[in-house]
Design a protein around this motif. Sequence first.
Motif, PDB file in Angstrom:
ATOM      1  N   GLY A 245       0.799  -1.217   0.000  1.00  0.00           N
ATOM      2  CA  GLY A 245       0.000   0.000   0.000  1.00  0.00           C
ATOM      3  C   GLY A 245       0.831   1.264   0.000  1.00  0.00           C
ATOM      4  O   GLY A 245       0.409   2.306  -0.518  1.00  0.00           O
ATOM      5  N   ASN A 246       2.046   1.170   0.565  1.00  0.00           N
ATOM      6  CA  ASN A 246       2.907   2.347   0.614  1.00  0.00           C
ATOM      7  C   ASN A 246       3.576   2.641  -0.725  1.00  0.00           C
ATOM      8  O   ASN A 246       4.182   3.694  -0.900  1.00  0.00           O
ATOM      9  CB  ASN A 246       3.968   2.198   1.709  1.00  0.00           C
ATOM     10  N   ALA A 247       3.476   1.711  -1.684  1.00  0.00           N
ATOM     11  CA  ALA A 247       4.030   1.989  -3.011  1.00  0.00           C
ATOM     12  C   ALA A 247       3.321   3.182  -3.638  1.00  0.00           C
ATOM     13  O   ALA A 247       3.922   3.956  -4.391  1.00  0.00           O
ATOM     14  CB  ALA A 247       3.888   0.760  -3.908  1.00  0.00           C
ATOM     15  N   ALA A 248       2.040   3.352  -3.310  1.00  0.00           N
ATOM     16  CA  ALA A 248       1.278   4.480  -3.842  1.00  0.00           C
ATOM     17  C   ALA A 248       1.699   5.779  -3.167  1.00  0.00           C
ATOM     18  O   ALA A 248       2.099   6.744  -3.825  1.00  0.00           O
ATOM     19  CB  ALA A 248      -0.222   4.235  -3.653  1.00  0.00           C
ATOM     20  N   ALA A 249       1.626   5.809  -1.826  1.00  0.00           N
ATOM     21  CA  ALA A 249       1.970   7.035  -1.093  1.00  0.00           C
ATOM     22  C   ALA A 249       3.444   7.392  -1.257  1.00  0.00           C
ATOM     23  O   ALA A 249       3.805   8.569  -1.317  1.00  0.00           O
ATOM     24  CB  ALA A 249       1.633   6.853   0.387  1.00  0.00           C
ATOM     25  N   GLY A 250       4.299   6.389  -1.346  1.00  0.00           N
ATOM     26  CA  GLY A 250       5.740   6.635  -1.400  1.00  0.00           C
ATOM     27  C   GLY A 250       6.277   6.997  -2.765  1.00  0.00           C
ATOM     28  O   GLY A 250       7.470   7.277  -2.913  1.00  0.00           O
ATOM     29  N   SER A 251       5.392   6.986  -3.777  1.00  0.00           N
ATOM     30  CA  SER A 251       5.846   7.372  -5.111  1.00  0.00           C
ATOM     31  C   SER A 251       4.944   8.402  -5.772  1.00  0.00           C
ATOM     32  O   SER A 251       5.316   8.998  -6.775  1.00  0.00           O
ATOM     33  CB  SER A 251       5.981   6.135  -6.007  1.00  0.00           C
ATOM     34  N   GLY A 252       3.747   8.597  -5.200  1.00  0.00           N
ATOM     35  CA  GLY A 252       2.861   9.634  -5.729  1.00  0.00           C
ATOM     36  C   GLY A 252       1.913   9.159  -6.814  1.00  0.00           C
ATOM     37  O   GLY A 252       1.635   9.890  -7.760  1.00  0.00           O
TER      38      GLY A 252
END
Length: 429
Positions: A245-252
């Motif tokens: 899930g952090n792939a989205a927040a961590g890359s925009g």
Amino acid sequence: MANVAVIGAQWGDEGKGKVVDWLASRADIVVRFQGGHNAGHTLVVGNQVYKLSLLPSGVVRGKLGVIGNGVVLDPEHLLSEIAKVTAQGLKVTPENLRIAENVPLILPLHPAIDKAREVARGASAIGTTGRGIGPAYEDKVARRAIRLSDLAEPEVLSHKLDELLLHHNTLLKGLGAPVFEKQVLLDRLLELAPLLLPFSEPVWQLLDEAHHTGKRVLFEGAQAVMLDVDHGTYPYVTSSNTVAGNAAAGSGVGPKQIGYVLGIAKAYTTRVGSGPFPTELKDDTGRLLGERGHEFGTVTGRPRRCGWFDACMVRQAVKVGGVEGLVLTKLDVLDGMKELRICTGYEVDGQVLNRLPASIAAQEKAKPVYEVLTGWSGSTRGARSYAELPAEAVKYVRRIEELVEAPVVLLSTSPDRDDTIMLRDPFAG
């Protein structure tokens, strides 16, 4: 064709580097979305061995590498890593490496605080790598971090350093450690600015354009789910969210753009540093796994603790990490072992649990409940099809699939990138 996110499904060191390298040859862009230079990837390409910590693995394959805003970036280490791979024949320029303009930076004071706090903890040290990752994330959350874009504005940078040092020098004094001078830090950051700013990019925009033009993106995670700051064996965890899930927040990007989630797990279990480890083996079998698997940390060089495959833990990682398919690595390390064990649950105070509890005390008490399987006498090393595997090895893989509730879609049988059995194409979605 779908994008793919790769995350670790244990405590890290599962062989993500090889898998990402193998997948990168079929992607257009490879994105690092969390962590820092506390995670190491070893890539073996022919006779050349590349050890990467910050650089996205795709640069080895001539792909566009992106360091997302969820990473904490040590400028000195990045430049050192670029110099090392350049000496090995790779070319790293703004043409093939882009860094999010809003990425927070690790400054020399961050590892200093990291190490001073570990010393102060004594026997209660959490086993940090001492690279300053945790303190840098703390600054990000506290809204005092220096970000890459700040290097283009000397006056803003100067003001932000005042606020940063007000906090950190007070802490360092309290720990009996040397403090930092503002001018020394400011001068060095201004020296680094022309070296780093050419790589700066609004990465969210770059990835949005990639999405609309149909490019394949590979999201590369560091550490693993059981080291996630929320879902791991807290406090013996890293300082970021390692789940997909952090792939989205961590890359925009939006969550729908993450695509297929691939979890990586070894055919046994390892862990570096402190923290609970229910299936750890402190006997000859544990030592044998370590010797055969060459279990030493890529970044720290520390020997890894080794134990039997923990299906209960991996199943938990599959659930919270959003894993759709599993890559099983280092199957060959188990060659020739007469008996194998898989942990299917834990006994805590007389009760059998099908999950690893969040409580520290309960985690320490957890005793593995094992299922015993017959090993195999043949070799799996270098196998590139299921037909080449001994029957008992196939049974072992199938049983893991059943217990973790996720299919094994890739099987790695040696460090060589081509010694991989593909049962399903992750990019096919």
